[in-house]
Design a protein around this motif. Sequence first.
Motif, PDB file in Angstrom:
ATOM      1  N   GLN A  59       0.828  -1.208   0.000  1.00 18.19           N
ATOM      2  CA  GLN A  59       0.000   0.000   0.000  1.00 18.19           C
ATOM      3  C   GLN A  59       0.860   1.254   0.000  1.00 18.19           C
ATOM      4  N   MET A  60       1.964   1.226   0.743  1.00 14.85           N
ATOM      5  CA  MET A  60       2.866   2.386   0.758  1.00 14.85           C
ATOM      6  C   MET A  60       3.503   2.586  -0.608  1.00 14.85           C
ATOM      7  N   ALA A  61       3.887   1.488  -1.254  1.00 15.27           N
ATOM      8  CA  ALA A  61       4.468   1.602  -2.595  1.00 15.27           C
ATOM      9  C   ALA A  61       3.447   2.146  -3.587  1.00 15.27           C
ATOM     10  N   ALA A  62       2.181   1.784  -3.410  1.00 15.52           N
ATOM     11  CA  ALA A  62       1.140   2.233  -4.333  1.00 15.52           C
ATOM     12  C   ALA A  62       0.779   3.700  -4.141  1.00 15.52           C
ATOM     13  N   HIS A  63       0.897   4.222  -2.915  1.00 13.55           N
ATOM     14  CA  HIS A  63       0.466   5.585  -2.631  1.00 13.55           C
ATOM     15  C   HIS A  63       1.614   6.591  -2.531  1.00 13.55           C
ATOM     16  N   THR A  64       2.841   6.130  -2.640  1.00 11.97           N
ATOM     17  CA  THR A  64       3.957   7.057  -2.533  1.00 11.97           C
ATOM     18  C   THR A  64       3.983   8.022  -3.718  1.00 11.97           C
ATOM     19  N   PRO A  65       4.371   9.276  -3.514  1.00 11.93           N
ATOM     20  CA  PRO A  65       4.708   9.888  -2.225  1.00 11.93           C
ATOM     21  C   PRO A  65       3.466  10.397  -1.512  1.00 11.93           C
ATOM     22  N   VAL A 118       3.060   8.486  10.606  1.00  6.79           N
ATOM     23  CA  VAL A 118       2.864   7.190  11.253  1.00  6.79           C
ATOM     24  C   VAL A 118       3.951   7.003  12.302  1.00  6.79           C
ATOM     25  N   ILE A 119       3.526   6.739  13.531  1.00  7.58           N
ATOM     26  CA  ILE A 119       4.462   6.510  14.634  1.00  7.58           C
ATOM     27  C   ILE A 119       4.321   5.063  15.089  1.00  7.58           C
ATOM     28  N   PHE A 120       5.439   4.356  15.128  1.00  6.80           N
ATOM     29  CA  PHE A 120       5.463   2.950  15.524  1.00  6.80           C
ATOM     30  C   PHE A 120       6.043   2.831  16.931  1.00  6.80           C
ATOM     31  N   GLY A 121       5.346   2.096  17.796  1.00 10.69           N
ATOM     32  CA  GLY A 121       5.851   1.824  19.132  1.00 10.69           C
ATOM     33  C   GLY A 121       6.033   0.329  19.327  1.00 10.69           C
ATOM     34  N   LEU A 159       8.655  -1.714   9.086  1.00 10.38           N
ATOM     35  CA  LEU A 159       7.571  -0.797   8.734  1.00 10.38           C
ATOM     36  C   LEU A 159       8.037   0.649   8.751  1.00 10.38           C
ATOM     37  N   HIS A 160       8.864   0.975   9.726  1.00 15.88           N
ATOM     38  CA  HIS A 160       9.398   2.338   9.824  1.00 15.88           C
ATOM     39  C   HIS A 160      10.239   2.673   8.604  1.00 15.88           C
ATOM     40  N   ALA A 161      11.080   1.734   8.189  1.00 18.71           N
ATOM     41  CA  ALA A 161      11.913   1.947   6.993  1.00 18.71           C
ATOM     42  C   ALA A 161      11.046   2.073   5.745  1.00 18.71           C
ATOM     43  N   ASP A 162      10.013   1.234   5.631  1.00 16.58           N
ATOM     44  CA  ASP A 162       9.109   1.315   4.475  1.00 16.58           C
ATOM     45  C   ASP A 162       8.385   2.658   4.442  1.00 16.58           C
ATOM     46  N   ALA A 163       7.965   3.143   5.610  1.00 12.23           N
ATOM     47  CA  ALA A 163       7.259   4.423   5.678  1.00 12.23           C
ATOM     48  C   ALA A 163       8.170   5.574   5.279  1.00 12.23           C
ATOM     49  N   GLU A 164       9.419   5.525   5.739  1.00  8.43           N
ATOM     50  CA  GLU A 164      10.385   6.557   5.341  1.00  8.43           C
ATOM     51  C   GLU A 164      10.602   6.552   3.833  1.00  8.43           C
ATOM     52  N   THR A 195       7.587   9.753   9.889  1.00  5.30           N
ATOM     53  CA  THR A 195       7.488   8.560  10.725  1.00  5.30           C
ATOM     54  C   THR A 195       8.487   8.609  11.862  1.00  5.30           C
ATOM     55  N   GLU A 196       8.181   7.887  12.909  1.00  9.25           N
ATOM     56  CA  GLU A 196       9.019   7.840  14.100  1.00  9.25           C
ATOM     57  C   GLU A 196       8.914   6.449  14.705  1.00  9.25           C
TER      58      GLU A 196
END
Length: 440
Positions: free
Chosen positions: A365-371, A377-380, A395-400, A406-407
């Motif tokens: 989904q991230m690849a389809a909607h980039t940029p 998105v914050i991951f804990g 996921l954090h790397a993919d979001a970046e 992202t954080e």
Amino acid sequence: MTLRIDAPAFLAVVYAIAAALALYLLARRGRRRLLAGVLAAVGGALLGWLLVWLLDDVFDVFGVGLTPTTTAWVAAGVAGVALAVANLVGSRWWRKVVAIASIPLFVLAAFAGVNVDFGAYRDLDDALGVVPYRGLDLHHERGEVVAGRDWTQAAAVPAGDPSAGPSADPAGDPPAKGEVGTVRIPGVRSHFPAREAVVYLPPVALGANPPVLPVMYAFSGQPGAPSDMFTAGRVAQVMDAFARTHRGYAPIVVAADQLGGPGRNPMCVDSRAGGNAATYLLTDVRQWITSHLRVSSDPAAWSVFGYSEGATCAVQFATGHPELFGSALASSSELGPTLGDERTTIASGFGGSRAAYEAAQPAAQMAAHTPYRDSLVIFGVGQNDARYLAYARTLHADAEKAGMRTELLVSPGSAHDWNTVRYTLRNGFPAIAAHLGLGS
């Protein structure tokens, strides 16, 4: 007043009584009896450790890694029970009575220790799944109609700053705390068998002239219930703390039921096997919110927060529907929707379609909607949760890579538990609030 089973005073008393009973049961006359007690306790501890190893490491029954602290408490609990059983043999009647009475104390002490490690239950009501909230009446307060409190005719309105607009100045000072209650959100389009949702209204929403506010979905883990996000997750306390320093403003939080039952996992997608969970959450719940509450229609003013399976849903929605959600806060997310293994997930959740399964993964989904234009998105994740720490980093790397803000937050000393959830919420929410338009 309900007894708090996570209170330090209660824990100290339980641990002290359990320790005293263990010492009494060990102190038997004669080397043979003393040795039998020691061997029983050691054997019980080894049995407890073996049980955790089999369930966690070998068969992966829970799907998450258990911490050494939980393993130690299980081992201690089984050791205590084994010691008590050993005292039933060749002992006088009063020692037998003490041994039998000590068994529930040893079990309670072990349960209390594990509960502290998971940070799950505040009291027995929480442990028994009792929802502590009453129905939320959007029309009345204390039996009297409140002018402006009937929001059923309030349409969603756009807002760059959710606190802006003609009703941004609520009449009078807001109360010190918000209000939490249950509501029934019907599956009009989806026919999804959802349980009652739990809704938080911030202090500024309780006056006669409620302003336009942002919205945050909140999803529990699986198994779980919507109320978990408020009992174990302490969502209302975090929102109230934020509101105290922001003139009573905080988002409206809607913990809708994404499961349809504690043992179900529809994975926040539409499927024949699991029901139309996605349609329920993205259409039915959203339409209920916009028709009953005075909220912004700007995607930047909508966020989604979740834990475990609920965190996976949060990531799915934020990455797959940036036109609906501008941000997400995910505590211990999977890499994507799953029922434990790929084959079962595809067969049950995606009607046997590998293409549909792959398209539903957040990475796809991230690849389809980039940029992404304006997504956060914050991951804990817990420091001791090795599997989910790897997921979070991926996921954090993919979001970046996809251009999202992202954080990554790592909760010190915790694992796949509610301590991590609360850490993620406390430390991640300020950035989410600023993105919602509620920053200082």
